[in-house]
Design a protein around this motif. Structure first.
Motif, PDB file in Angstrom:
ATOM      1  N   SER A 114       0.837  -1.210   0.000  1.00 39.52           N
ATOM      2  CA  SER A 114       0.000   0.000   0.000  1.00 39.52           C
ATOM      3  C   SER A 114       0.870   1.257   0.000  1.00 39.52           C
ATOM      4  N   GLY A 115       1.957   1.226   0.761  1.00 33.41           N
ATOM      5  CA  GLY A 115       2.879   2.356   0.779  1.00 33.41           C
ATOM      6  C   GLY A 115       3.523   2.588  -0.576  1.00 33.41           C
ATOM      7  N   LYS A 116       3.927   1.503  -1.233  1.00 35.98           N
ATOM      8  CA  LYS A 116       4.529   1.627  -2.569  1.00 35.98           C
ATOM      9  C   LYS A 116       3.508   2.157  -3.570  1.00 35.98           C
ATOM     10  N   LEU A 117       2.267   1.693  -3.453  1.00 32.68           N
ATOM     11  CA  LEU A 117       1.225   2.173  -4.352  1.00 32.68           C
ATOM     12  C   LEU A 117       0.965   3.664  -4.135  1.00 32.68           C
ATOM     13  N   THR A 118       0.928   4.084  -2.888  1.00 33.34           N
ATOM     14  CA  THR A 118       0.736   5.508  -2.575  1.00 33.34           C
ATOM     15  C   THR A 118       1.874   6.340  -3.180  1.00 33.34           C
ATOM     16  N   ASP A 119       3.096   5.857  -3.016  1.00 29.84           N
ATOM     17  CA  ASP A 119       4.252   6.566  -3.580  1.00 29.84           C
ATOM     18  C   ASP A 119       4.218   6.573  -5.108  1.00 29.84           C
ATOM     19  N   LEU A 120       3.773   5.461  -5.698  1.00 30.13           N
ATOM     20  CA  LEU A 120       3.662   5.376  -7.155  1.00 30.13           C
ATOM     21  C   LEU A 120       2.620   6.373  -7.664  1.00 30.13           C
ATOM     22  N   LYS A 121       1.492   6.453  -6.974  1.00 30.70           N
ATOM     23  CA  LYS A 121       0.455   7.424  -7.360  1.00 30.70           C
ATOM     24  C   LYS A 121       1.012   8.846  -7.309  1.00 30.70           C
ATOM     25  N   ALA A 122       1.810   9.125  -6.289  1.00 27.49           N
ATOM     26  CA  ALA A 122       2.408  10.461  -6.169  1.00 27.49           C
ATOM     27  C   ALA A 122       3.334  10.751  -7.347  1.00 27.49           C
ATOM     28  N   GLU A 123       4.129   9.762  -7.748  1.00 34.92           N
ATOM     29  CA  GLU A 123       5.022   9.951  -8.902  1.00 34.92           C
ATOM     30  C   GLU A 123       4.209  10.141 -10.179  1.00 34.92           C
ATOM     31  N   ILE A 124       3.175   9.334 -10.351  1.00 39.70           N
ATOM     32  CA  ILE A 124       2.324   9.454 -11.530  1.00 39.70           C
ATOM     33  C   ILE A 124       1.694  10.845 -11.578  1.00 39.70           C
ATOM     34  N   GLY A 125       1.311  11.355 -10.416  1.00 42.41           N
ATOM     35  CA  GLY A 125       0.697  12.673 -10.333  1.00 42.41           C
ATOM     36  C   GLY A 125       1.610  13.798 -10.790  1.00 42.41           C
ATOM     37  N   LYS A 126       2.910  13.549 -10.823  1.00 40.56           N
ATOM     38  CA  LYS A 126       3.867  14.562 -11.278  1.00 40.56           C
ATOM     39  C   LYS A 126       3.931  14.642 -12.797  1.00 40.56           C
ATOM     40  N   PHE A 180       0.432   0.647 -17.469  1.00 42.96           N
ATOM     41  CA  PHE A 180       1.487   1.375 -18.173  1.00 42.96           C
ATOM     42  C   PHE A 180       1.417   1.168 -19.681  1.00 42.96           C
ATOM     43  N   GLY A 181       0.442   0.384 -20.116  1.00 38.75           N
ATOM     44  CA  GLY A 181       0.152   0.259 -21.543  1.00 38.75           C
ATOM     45  C   GLY A 181      -0.845   1.305 -22.016  1.00 38.75           C
ATOM     46  N   THR A 182      -1.433   2.050 -21.074  1.00 41.15           N
ATOM     47  CA  THR A 182      -2.359   3.114 -21.450  1.00 41.15           C
ATOM     48  C   THR A 182      -1.577   4.303 -21.990  1.00 41.15           C
ATOM     49  N   PRO A 183      -2.192   5.088 -22.853  1.00 39.50           N
ATOM     50  CA  PRO A 183      -1.473   6.248 -23.405  1.00 39.50           C
ATOM     51  C   PRO A 183      -0.966   7.212 -22.327  1.00 39.50           C
ATOM     52  N   LEU A 184      -1.751   7.455 -21.303  1.00 38.87           N
ATOM     53  CA  LEU A 184      -1.348   8.421 -20.285  1.00 38.87           C
ATOM     54  C   LEU A 184      -0.103   7.959 -19.537  1.00 38.87           C
ATOM     55  N   LEU A 185      -0.146   6.759 -18.960  1.00 44.99           N
ATOM     56  CA  LEU A 185       1.003   6.295 -18.176  1.00 44.99           C
ATOM     57  C   LEU A 185       2.161   5.899 -19.076  1.00 44.99           C
ATOM     58  N   GLY A 186       1.875   5.401 -20.258  1.00 46.73           N
ATOM     59  CA  GLY A 186       2.941   5.097 -21.204  1.00 46.73           C
ATOM     60  C   GLY A 186       3.721   6.340 -21.590  1.00 46.73           C
ATOM     61  N   ALA A 187       3.028   7.476 -21.649  1.00 44.18           N
ATOM     62  CA  ALA A 187       3.675   8.733 -22.036  1.00 44.18           C
ATOM     63  C   ALA A 187       4.596   9.281 -20.950  1.00 44.18           C
ATOM     64  N   ILE A 188       4.296   8.989 -19.688  1.00 47.44           N
ATOM     65  CA  ILE A 188       5.157   9.528 -18.625  1.00 47.44           C
ATOM     66  C   ILE A 188       6.225   8.541 -18.190  1.00 47.44           C
ATOM     67  N   ALA A 189       6.142   7.312 -18.683  1.00 48.17           N
ATOM     68  CA  ALA A 189       7.147   6.308 -18.329  1.00 48.17           C
ATOM     69  C   ALA A 189       8.461   6.624 -19.035  1.00 48.17           C
ATOM     70  N   ALA A 204      12.703   6.414  -9.466  1.00 51.49           N
ATOM     71  CA  ALA A 204      11.804   6.119  -8.351  1.00 51.49           C
ATOM     72  C   ALA A 204      10.608   5.310  -8.841  1.00 51.49           C
ATOM     73  N   MET A 205      10.036   5.699  -9.981  1.00 53.58           N
ATOM     74  CA  MET A 205       8.868   4.997 -10.490  1.00 53.58           C
ATOM     75  C   MET A 205       9.210   3.552 -10.842  1.00 53.58           C
ATOM     76  N   SER A 206      10.346   3.327 -11.464  1.00 56.37           N
ATOM     77  CA  SER A 206      10.730   1.961 -11.837  1.00 56.37           C
ATOM     78  C   SER A 206      10.974   1.103 -10.589  1.00 56.37           C
ATOM     79  N   ARG A 207      11.599   1.685  -9.557  1.00 56.99           N
ATOM     80  CA  ARG A 207      11.827   0.936  -8.308  1.00 56.99           C
ATOM     81  C   ARG A 207      10.506   0.615  -7.601  1.00 56.99           C
ATOM     82  N   LEU A 208       9.590   1.564  -7.609  1.00 57.07           N
ATOM     83  CA  LEU A 208       8.290   1.340  -6.976  1.00 57.07           C
ATOM     84  C   LEU A 208       7.510   0.241  -7.685  1.00 57.07           C
ATOM     85  N   ILE A 209       7.538   0.250  -9.009  1.00 58.67           N
ATOM     86  CA  ILE A 209       6.838  -0.782  -9.780  1.00 58.67           C
ATOM     87  C   ILE A 209       7.446  -2.145  -9.503  1.00 58.67           C
ATOM     88  N   LYS A 210       8.762  -2.230  -9.558  1.00 58.49           N
ATOM     89  CA  LYS A 210       9.445  -3.514  -9.301  1.00 58.49           C
ATOM     90  C   LYS A 210       9.147  -4.003  -7.894  1.00 58.49           C
TER      91      LYS A 210
END
Length: 150
Positions: free
Chosen positions: A67-79, A110-119, A87-93
């Motif tokens: 849950s903590g990793k997911l919260t942190d991942l959401k924060a990174e995605i929000g940027k 991460f196959g969606t256009p939105l998340l694929g674009a920020i990856a 950070a995003m790659s470590r959180l996903i792994k």
């Protein structure tokens, strides 16, 4: 009486179609018609909903960490594009290591256009490695220069 071109559509063939919540857009007409609707907040929430469900189903001993990793991942995605790729790659792994049941959801998100674009390149590499494990293959490795026989 002068009308506002943005409200009436009279400004060079473009007009603003307004906003509803987090959805907003513009329509441009002329030689081509282009409709651009943007709902990034809603789209990002929907893209990670399946990951959140997998975390909710995680065993109790890993659920808090996941849950903590997911919260942190959401924060990174929000940027958005300013997210920290490392950070995003470590959180996903870390999330997939803790909750293997989230693997398909992570790859799909991460196959969606939105998340694929920020990856960034590191995140894309991690996603590709995860996909390789899902298909039973090995992560991509440098292939030797010499020909291989089958």
């Amino acid at each position: 009486m002068s009308e506002d071109p943005e409200k009436t559509g009279g400004g060079g063939g473009a007009f603003h179609i307004g906003s509803i919540g987090n959805v907003y857009g513009d329509m441009v007409t002329g030689g081509q018609t282009k409709i651009n609707l943007n709902s990034s907040q809603t789209e990002s929430r929907n893209a990670i909903a399946d990951i959140a469900q997998a975390v909710d189903r995680a065993p109790p001993e890993v659920k808090n960490d996941a849950s903590g990793k997911l919260t942190d991942l959401k924060a990174e995605i929000g940027k958005g594009k300013k997210s920290d790729d490392g950070a995003m790659s470590r959180l996903i792994k870390g999330l997939v290591d803790l909750v293997p049941g989230a693997t398909q959801a992570v790859v799909s998100a991460f196959g969606t256009p939105l998340l694929g674009a920020i990856a960034g390149p590191l995140t894309k590499k991690v996603i590709k490695e995860i996909e390789g494990h899902m298909s039973g293959g090995q992560p991509d490795q440098e292939s030797p220069d010499e020909p291989q026989t089958v």
